[in-house]
Motif scaffolding. Sequence first.
Motif, PDB file in Angstrom:
ATOM      1  N   PHE A   1       0.846  -1.166   0.000  1.00  0.00           N
ATOM      2  CA  PHE A   1       0.000   0.000   0.000  1.00  0.00           C
ATOM      3  C   PHE A   1       0.889   1.226   0.000  1.00  0.00           C
ATOM      4  CE2 PHE A   1      -2.155  -3.409   2.309  1.00  0.00           C
ATOM      5  CZ  PHE A   1      -3.310  -3.540   1.565  1.00  0.00           C
ATOM      6  N   GLY A   2       0.556   2.226  -0.790  1.00  0.00           N
ATOM      7  CA  GLY A   2       1.382   3.414  -0.850  1.00  0.00           C
ATOM      8  C   GLY A   2       2.677   3.139  -1.591  1.00  0.00           C
ATOM      9  N   MET A  53      -8.163  -9.182   0.608  1.00  0.00           N
ATOM     10  CA  MET A  53      -7.069  -8.199   0.675  1.00  0.00           C
ATOM     11  C   MET A  53      -7.614  -6.793   0.900  1.00  0.00           C
ATOM     12  SD  MET A  53      -4.552  -9.513  -2.282  1.00  0.00           S
ATOM     13  CE  MET A  53      -4.057 -11.199  -2.395  1.00  0.00           C
ATOM     14  N   ARG A  54      -8.715  -6.470   0.272  1.00  0.00           N
ATOM     15  CA  ARG A  54      -9.317  -5.144   0.487  1.00  0.00           C
ATOM     16  C   ARG A  54      -9.802  -4.998   1.936  1.00  0.00           C
ATOM     17  NH1 ARG A  54     -10.380  -6.413  -4.825  1.00  0.00           N
ATOM     18  NH2 ARG A  54     -12.382  -7.414  -4.445  1.00  0.00           N
ATOM     19  N   ASN A  55     -10.298  -6.075   2.523  1.00  0.00           N
ATOM     20  CA  ASN A  55     -10.713  -6.031   3.919  1.00  0.00           C
ATOM     21  C   ASN A  55      -9.523  -5.966   4.869  1.00  0.00           C
ATOM     22  OD1 ASN A  55     -13.645  -5.957   4.003  1.00  0.00           O
ATOM     23  ND2 ASN A  55     -13.530  -7.901   2.927  1.00  0.00           N
ATOM     24  N   ILE A  56      -8.415  -6.576   4.496  1.00  0.00           N
ATOM     25  CA  ILE A  56      -7.188  -6.439   5.292  1.00  0.00           C
ATOM     26  C   ILE A  56      -6.755  -4.978   5.297  1.00  0.00           C
ATOM     27  CG2 ILE A  56      -4.723  -6.998   5.340  1.00  0.00           C
ATOM     28  CD1 ILE A  56      -5.546  -9.821   4.279  1.00  0.00           C
ATOM     29  N   LYS A  58      -8.698  -2.364   5.005  1.00  0.00           N
ATOM     30  CA  LYS A  58      -9.628  -1.661   5.904  1.00  0.00           C
ATOM     31  C   LYS A  58      -9.250  -1.894   7.370  1.00  0.00           C
ATOM     32  CE  LYS A  58     -13.701  -2.093   2.934  1.00  0.00           C
ATOM     33  NZ  LYS A  58     -15.026  -2.753   2.824  1.00  0.00           N
ATOM     34  N   LEU A  59      -8.923  -3.143   7.711  1.00  0.00           N
ATOM     35  CA  LEU A  59      -8.554  -3.496   9.081  1.00  0.00           C
ATOM     36  C   LEU A  59      -7.339  -2.697   9.545  1.00  0.00           C
ATOM     37  CD1 LEU A  59      -8.735  -5.400  11.585  1.00  0.00           C
ATOM     38  CD2 LEU A  59      -7.294  -6.997  10.305  1.00  0.00           C
ATOM     39  N   LYS A  67      -5.802   6.660   8.908  1.00  0.00           N
ATOM     40  CA  LYS A  67      -4.865   7.187   7.902  1.00  0.00           C
ATOM     41  C   LYS A  67      -4.570   6.120   6.846  1.00  0.00           C
ATOM     42  CE  LYS A  67      -2.326   8.505  11.429  1.00  0.00           C
ATOM     43  NZ  LYS A  67      -1.140   8.623  12.175  1.00  0.00           N
ATOM     44  N   PRO A  68      -4.352   6.550   5.596  1.00  0.00           N
ATOM     45  CA  PRO A  68      -3.987   5.596   4.540  1.00  0.00           C
ATOM     46  C   PRO A  68      -2.707   4.844   4.904  1.00  0.00           C
ATOM     47  CG  PRO A  68      -4.471   7.751   3.602  1.00  0.00           C
ATOM     48  CD  PRO A  68      -4.441   7.924   5.098  1.00  0.00           C
ATOM     49  N   LEU A  69      -2.602   3.649   4.378  1.00  0.00           N
ATOM     50  CA  LEU A  69      -1.437   2.812   4.660  1.00  0.00           C
ATOM     51  C   LEU A  69      -0.290   3.152   3.718  1.00  0.00           C
ATOM     52  CD1 LEU A  69      -3.187  -0.650   5.079  1.00  0.00           C
ATOM     53  CD2 LEU A  69      -2.682   1.067   6.831  1.00  0.00           C
TER      54      LEU A  69
END
Length: 177
Positions: A1-2, A53-56, A58-59, A67-69
């Motif tokens: 992410f990022g 993966m999308r739920n991970i 969010k978690l 904050k964004p990862l």
Amino acid sequence: FGKSWDVIGSVVMKNPGSAKPLQTKLSEAELKALAHFDNSNTPWYEFTSDNTMRNIEKLFIVRNSGKPLDGVVQIFNLFNIRNADLDKAIKDLDEAIKSSTIATETVLSTLEDDIEAMRQHKCPVYIGWGALGVDPRFRDKASKIFQFVRCEMKQDYLFPEFEDNRFYHPQYLMGRG
């Protein structure tokens, strides 16, 4: 992410689900960054992102105070048969164990390597294997990971006794639960 390749967390679940390998070639920069995780000659592949993966994401955003990862969340599993249908994946696992001439502990399950990877990065670890952890075929592995995560990684969200934890899968926890 990022943009960062720093490990920001790990998740331990049941098995690889519906993510599929893409036929893309990784760049030299990506391969160099990935060597930080595994410097063996094992090839790396890019996979599609699935709902889990999308739920991970969010978690870990919730854990990151919204904050964004920016970093890597490692995903580990109790066993390494990729199939979104858990019953079929377990049948495939049983079949692979019966007919295999390969070392099943090093291919179908990478427990020791996974624990070492988590130990190396000292980041938050979420356990989300649901009821599969109490299945007799997986209980020893699940218990070993639980003890490591709770005691050595000091993840205080877990109750001290294995049986007192629900280990909700990220799809349930961040989706329909």
